[in-house]
Design a protein around this motif. Structure first.
Motif, PDB file in Angstrom:
ATOM      1  N   PHE A  46      46.172  26.862  13.782  1.00 20.42           N
ATOM      2  CA  PHE A  46      46.881  27.355  14.974  1.00 20.42           C
ATOM      3  C   PHE A  46      47.242  28.828  14.841  1.00 20.42           C
ATOM      4  CE2 PHE A  46      51.394  27.838  13.909  1.00 20.42           C
ATOM      5  CZ  PHE A  46      51.524  27.115  12.720  1.00 20.42           C
ATOM      6  N   THR A  47      47.232  29.349  13.601  1.00 21.90           N
ATOM      7  CA  THR A  47      47.553  30.757  13.386  1.00 21.90           C
ATOM      8  C   THR A  47      46.333  31.674  13.538  1.00 21.90           C
ATOM      9  OG1 THR A  47      47.275  30.311  11.040  1.00 21.90           O
ATOM     10  CG2 THR A  47      49.528  30.343  11.882  1.00 21.90           C
ATOM     11  N   ASP A  48      45.172  31.099  13.849  1.00 21.37           N
ATOM     12  CA  ASP A  48      43.963  31.912  14.076  1.00 21.37           C
ATOM     13  C   ASP A  48      43.862  32.170  15.579  1.00 21.37           C
ATOM     14  OD1 ASP A  48      41.346  32.780  14.633  1.00 21.37           O
ATOM     15  OD2 ASP A  48      40.557  31.799  12.841  1.00 21.37           O
ATOM     16  N   GLY A  49      44.126  33.400  15.989  1.00 19.57           N
ATOM     17  CA  GLY A  49      44.271  33.695  17.414  1.00 19.57           C
ATOM     18  C   GLY A  49      43.029  34.201  18.127  1.00 19.57           C
ATOM     19  N   ARG A  50      41.857  34.037  17.546  1.00 16.48           N
ATOM     20  CA  ARG A  50      40.662  34.589  18.193  1.00 16.48           C
ATOM     21  C   ARG A  50      40.341  33.932  19.526  1.00 16.48           C
ATOM     22  NH1 ARG A  50      36.891  34.969  12.865  1.00 16.48           N
ATOM     23  NH2 ARG A  50      38.268  33.281  12.243  1.00 16.48           N
ATOM     24  N   TYR A  52      42.206  32.995  21.823  1.00 13.02           N
ATOM     25  CA  TYR A  52      42.961  33.557  22.966  1.00 13.02           C
ATOM     26  C   TYR A  52      42.164  34.675  23.630  1.00 13.02           C
ATOM     27  CZ  TYR A  52      47.047  31.128  21.007  1.00 13.02           C
ATOM     28  OH  TYR A  52      47.914  30.183  20.526  1.00 13.02           O
ATOM     29  N   SER A  53      41.578  35.543  22.775  1.00 15.53           N
ATOM     30  CA  SER A  53      40.785  36.645  23.337  1.00 15.53           C
ATOM     31  C   SER A  53      39.513  36.122  23.992  1.00 15.53           C
ATOM     32  CB  SER A  53      40.431  37.671  22.240  1.00 15.53           C
ATOM     33  OG  SER A  53      41.565  38.464  21.925  1.00 15.53           O
ATOM     34  N   PHE A  56      40.493  34.779  27.345  1.00 20.71           N
ATOM     35  CA  PHE A  56      40.802  35.879  28.260  1.00 20.71           C
ATOM     36  C   PHE A  56      39.522  36.489  28.823  1.00 20.71           C
ATOM     37  CE2 PHE A  56      41.414  40.226  29.454  1.00 20.71           C
ATOM     38  CZ  PHE A  56      42.568  40.183  30.217  1.00 20.71           C
ATOM     39  N   LEU A  75      48.954  22.784  18.875  1.00 17.45           N
ATOM     40  CA  LEU A  75      50.344  22.325  18.793  1.00 17.45           C
ATOM     41  C   LEU A  75      51.066  22.684  20.088  1.00 17.45           C
ATOM     42  CD1 LEU A  75      51.010  23.712  15.197  1.00 17.45           C
ATOM     43  CD2 LEU A  75      50.200  21.429  15.814  1.00 17.45           C
ATOM     44  N   GLN A  78      52.266  26.579  21.129  1.00 21.07           N
ATOM     45  CA  GLN A  78      51.298  27.592  21.557  1.00 21.07           C
ATOM     46  C   GLN A  78      50.706  27.297  22.935  1.00 21.07           C
ATOM     47  OE1 GLN A  78      51.060  26.355  18.133  1.00 21.07           O
ATOM     48  NE2 GLN A  78      52.445  28.061  17.764  1.00 21.07           N
ATOM     49  N   GLN A  81      51.052  30.077  25.618  1.00 15.81           N
ATOM     50  CA  GLN A  81      50.134  31.187  25.357  1.00 15.81           C
ATOM     51  C   GLN A  81      48.709  30.822  25.762  1.00 15.81           C
ATOM     52  OE1 GLN A  81      52.778  31.431  21.743  1.00 15.81           O
ATOM     53  NE2 GLN A  81      50.870  32.338  21.076  1.00 15.81           N
ATOM     54  N   SER A  85      46.436  32.620  28.593  1.00 13.80           N
ATOM     55  CA  SER A  85      45.200  33.295  28.201  1.00 13.80           C
ATOM     56  C   SER A  85      43.990  32.742  28.935  1.00 13.80           C
ATOM     57  CB  SER A  85      44.974  33.161  26.696  1.00 13.80           C
ATOM     58  OG  SER A  85      46.027  33.784  25.997  1.00 13.80           O
TER      59      SER A  85
ATOM     60  N   PRO B 178      50.639  36.965  25.222  1.00 15.01           N
ATOM     61  CA  PRO B 178      50.053  35.658  24.907  1.00 15.01           C
ATOM     62  C   PRO B 178      48.776  35.759  24.068  1.00 15.01           C
ATOM     63  CG  PRO B 178      49.594  36.258  27.194  1.00 15.01           C
ATOM     64  CD  PRO B 178      50.538  37.297  26.652  1.00 15.01           C
ATOM     65  N   GLU B 179      48.022  36.829  24.261  1.00 14.36           N
ATOM     66  CA  GLU B 179      46.727  36.927  23.577  1.00 14.36           C
ATOM     67  C   GLU B 179      46.906  37.426  22.141  1.00 14.36           C
ATOM     68  OE1 GLU B 179      43.960  39.364  25.798  1.00 14.36           O
ATOM     69  OE2 GLU B 179      42.508  39.359  24.170  1.00 14.36           O
ATOM     70  N   PHE B 182      48.880  35.851  17.486  1.00 12.26           N
ATOM     71  CA  PHE B 182      48.347  35.432  16.187  1.00 12.26           C
ATOM     72  C   PHE B 182      47.165  36.322  15.800  1.00 12.26           C
ATOM     73  CE2 PHE B 182      50.660  31.691  17.694  1.00 12.26           C
ATOM     74  CZ  PHE B 182      51.417  31.401  16.566  1.00 12.26           C
ATOM     75  N   ARG B 256      42.587  44.071  21.125  1.00 12.03           N
ATOM     76  CA  ARG B 256      41.617  42.993  21.361  1.00 12.03           C
ATOM     77  C   ARG B 256      40.440  43.090  20.398  1.00 12.03           C
ATOM     78  NH1 ARG B 256      40.661  42.886  26.976  1.00 12.03           N
ATOM     79  NH2 ARG B 256      42.475  41.523  27.039  1.00 12.03           N
ATOM     80  N   ASN B 259      41.614  41.835  17.160  1.00 12.06           N
ATOM     81  CA  ASN B 259      41.774  40.372  17.155  1.00 12.06           C
ATOM     82  C   ASN B 259      40.424  39.676  16.987  1.00 12.06           C
ATOM     83  OD1 ASN B 259      43.346  38.006  17.325  1.00 12.06           O
ATOM     84  ND2 ASN B 259      42.905  37.772  19.516  1.00 12.06           N
ATOM     85  N   ARG B 264      39.812  37.555   8.632  1.00 13.42           N
ATOM     86  CA  ARG B 264      40.809  36.501   8.475  1.00 13.42           C
ATOM     87  C   ARG B 264      40.578  35.710   7.195  1.00 13.42           C
ATOM     88  NH1 ARG B 264      41.372  36.984  14.265  1.00 13.42           N
ATOM     89  NH2 ARG B 264      43.473  36.326  14.860  1.00 13.42           N
TER      90      ARG B 264
END
Lengths: 142, 592
Positions: A46-50, A52-53, A56, A75, A78, A81, A85, B178-179, B182, B256, B259, B264
């Protein structure tokens, strides 16, 4: 946003042309979106935010209007968010208690920045909205 | 100061409510420890060696007297050492009895930290903070951190444009984005608008300089990829002039691409500096391409209208009590001419102001008996009183861990001096040797390899003579208890880094780093003197280096200038000659 339990989720079927699973390091701009109605994006942690982009870009940049589904380590903290997104469906990770999910969506009245769903930032829609619009029209477009 | 809207105020209260919800789910067992961790971090709650550490955001360093008083209450009522089980103390690193409590700590990123608040009181503290619009949002975690700025933003005599309105607009944009909640790693933005860089912008993930082009238009020079830690890197200029109204659209592109592309797989290679170094022009090209897409395809929704900038700028107009009504002053700093301490205080702690009738005054939180940057509850209340009486109720936290009163009338300097002196906050050592930047080190921090507080105390003890301090002049000494560099040792004229070898504390000394300020010249990375020193040797090493400076300098030459002129060799030689224990055990020292 639709929230479903892990048991109610079926993975994309390979070869089925209207669904696609996109790895979280893939560039969504390489997809041919014609005929696709569901895209699964993945959160390995859940901490890997790729993702979201990716969501988007699909929603805002590419104008994709079908389902974007969050899978993996999903979870409840999130979910807002994800929705902002561009995700439309979230598959909660197995064992996650969904009872506290809805109140996360109900909490904030608004946010500062625009997002994939609600494009305008807060400052563009306050009492200055008219002045803002007029100014933007006047300003050079860079 | 920025005037918070009802939306702003409500937002922070709702965030506090959200945190209470998360805390209660964690306490109730429905939210796992590793799931709660990033959530509490994004509200400023670390868990340290003995207790949680709370980091409170102070946007661009501005604190009102009302906010200071709430911080004072938290220090007194919640920052309690005796509330904890201290039996887990590491005997090698902690001297529990001497550890400060009941105080707040000013950080290099203009925030405020507490060390002893129990986690079960955390939601109550968040509510208390929210009552004066304070919070810990994004002061930790892998997200866009609190944006920092020049402590003299809006008042500096050398300012080209006030960076605070843009800093506030960036604060809003980055809050709960939001994006970008993380990211691969933490992400720090600093913005300045003066010719002197008082915010170390080259050392940030994004460093912004507000400037004007030849046509008089306001824009920004954008640097990306600076940072300290185990791989110190200076930021790269990727845009020499970006129109001011495009900053959010451009930052969106910068973040972006990070990200999507940032590493990682390895926490040590996850910062944007590694990406910018590895990809170079390819990263810059990708940002430009992404920015163009935001403009042409997305419709550039975050373009800032002049009306919005005007609205935010109006919040930063000088306080009414400090404009227009000031009496004409014949002798703005009337003072006893024979008071040496006062004269020195005027020189070191008082700075010029945009308004010739006003001054910016730094209260020194670097004094014996207190850790650098620590303020007790009573001192916070006293500072609030001074702010109300002499500075229109406003203060600024400085990058160097002090507190500035930005709106002081020149004719009130003697009165302010007398009160600040009585409070123990008028030591005339700003920018001098004992005005050290120091992280909390091994005494508090779970990451540290060595203590930093006893070392800074030992150096301060040795250099108490004000004649000597003023003779040595302006010197940046920065100290970190580990390679993470919270004490900014890389950017110091004399840097001290705690390292560990077989459970023992050792200290590496670096020379000739620069934060990028006028005093220090272009930002640069300090160079290591040689093998590490023992704790007992460090003050002797500092003394040897300073003695070399005194013997070598030309008249009026600053330490950093002598160092640059003659090179590091004589300083290294002197430092190494000061070895005692490590000289007898050169192998151990070399390995350390």
């Amino acid at each position: 946003m639709k929230i479903i339990a892990a048991t109610a989720h079926t993975a994309c079927v390979e070869g089925q042309k209207d669904q696609v699973f996109l790895a979280n390091d893939a560039d969504p701009r390489t997809l041919d979106l014609a005929g696709i109605t569901r895209i699964d994006l993945h959160f390995p942690k859940f901490t890997d935010g790729r993702a979201y982009s990716q969501a988007f870009l699909l929603r805002r940049r590419l104008g994709y209007t079908g389902e974007i589904r969050a899978t993996g380590d999903v979870l409840i903290d999130q979910l807002v968010q994800m929705q902002r997104s561009g995700f439309s469906v979230a598959v909660l990770r197995e064992g996650v208690d969904a009872s506290a999910a809805q109140r996360q969506f109900d909490r904030f009245e608004g946010f500062y920045q625009g997002d994939a769903v609600h494009v305008e930032p807060h400052f563009a829609e306050t009492e200055n909205a008219a002045a803002y619009a007029a100014e933007l029209a006047r300003q050079d477009s860079y | 100061m920025y005037q918070y809207t009802e939306f702003d105020k409500q937002f922070v209260k709702l965030r506090a409510a959200q945190f209470r919800d998360q805390l209660e789910r964690w306490q109730g067992g429905t939210l796992a420890e590793d799931e709660f961790r990033p959530l509490r971090l994004q509200n400023g709650w670390y868990v340290q060696r003995f207790a949680p550490m709370l980091r409170v955001a102070v946007p661009y360093g501005e604190l009102s007297s009302a906010q200071l008083r709430v911080l004072a209450t938290i220090a007194r009522d919640y920052d309690k050492k005796d509330a904890h089980d201290l039996t887990k103390a590491n005997p090698g690193l902690s001297d529990l009895h001497s550890l400060p409590s009941a105080c707040a700590h000013f950080t290099t990123r203009q925030n405020v930290q507490f060390n002893w608040i129990p986690l079960d009181k955390s939601a109550d503290v968040m509510d208390l903070l929210a009552s004066v619009h304070l919070h810990g949002i994004q002061t930790s975690g892998n997200c866009i951190r609190n944006t920092t700025s020049d402590e003299r933003a809006g008042i500096a005599a050398d300012e080209i444009a006030d960076p605070r309105p843009l800093a506030e607009i960036i604060r809003q944009w980055s809050t709960l984005h939001p994006e970008f909640a993380f990211l691969p790693r933490k992400f720090k933005i600093a913005i300045v608008g003066a010719t002197d860089d008082r915010a170390a912008t080259a050392w940030h993930d994004v460093g912004l300089h507000v400037l004007k082009n030849e046509a008089g238009e306001v824009g920004l020079r954008v640097m990306v990829g600076g940072g300290m830690g185990r791989t110190p890197v200076l930021g790269t200029v990727i845009r020499s002039f970006l129109p001011w109204n495009q900053i959010l659209n451009y930052l969106e592109a910068v973040v972006r691409v990070y990200n999507r592309w940032g590493r990682r797989d390895n926490i040590y290679k996850a910062r944007i500096k590694i990406l910018v170094k590895a990809e170079g022009q390819r990263y810059i090209d990708e940002v430009e391409a992404e920015y163009q897409q935001i403009l042409t395809v997305d419709g550039a929704p975050h373009t800032i209208a002049q009306a919005e900038l005007d609205r935010v700028t109006a919040c930063f107009v000088p306080p009414a009590s400090r404009v227009g009504t000031l009496p004409a002053l014949n002798n703005p700093v009337a003072a006893p001419v024979d008071d040496k301490d006062y004269t020195r205080w005027l020189k070191q702690n008082v700075a010029a102001h945009k308004n010739p009738l006003l001054r910016s005054v730094t209260l020194s939180f670097k004094r014996l008996g207190y850790s650098p940057g620590d303020a007790t509850g009573d001192q916070l209340d006293l500072s609030a009183d001074l702010a109300d009486r002499y500075s229109a109720g406003e203060t600024r936290v400085t990058h160097d861990q002090n507190l500035v009163l930005p709106w002081v009338r020149a004719d009130e300097l003697p009165a302010l001096y007398a009160e600040a002196k009585a409070a123990g906050l008028a030591r005339a050592n700003i920018r001098l040797l004992t005005d050290m930047i120091v992280c909390p080190g091994g005494d508090f921090c779970a990451l540290a390899n060595a203590r930093s507080l006893p070392i800074s105390e030992a150096i301060s003890q040795r250099y108490q003579d004000m004649d000597e301090l003023h003779d040595l002049g302006e010197i940046d000494v920065h100290m970190s208890g580990c390679i993470n560099s919270c004490g900014h040792h890389h950017s110091a004229h004399i840097g001290i880094l705690g390292v560990d070898k077989d459970g023992q504390e050792w200290y590496q000394v670096t020379l000739a780093g620069s934060d990028g300020s006028n005093l220090s010249g272009p930002a640069s990375i300090g160079k290591v003197v040689g093998p590490s020193f023992s704790a007992a040797e460090v003050p002797d090493v500092i003394e040897a280096v300073l003695d070399t400076y005194r013997a070598t300098r030309t008249s009026g030459e600053a330490f950093i200038d002598t160092l640059r002129r003659v090179g590091q060799d004589p300083f290294k030689l002197a430092a190494n000659a000061a070895r005692t224990s490590t000289a007898r055990a050169p192998k151990a020292a070399a390995e350390a």
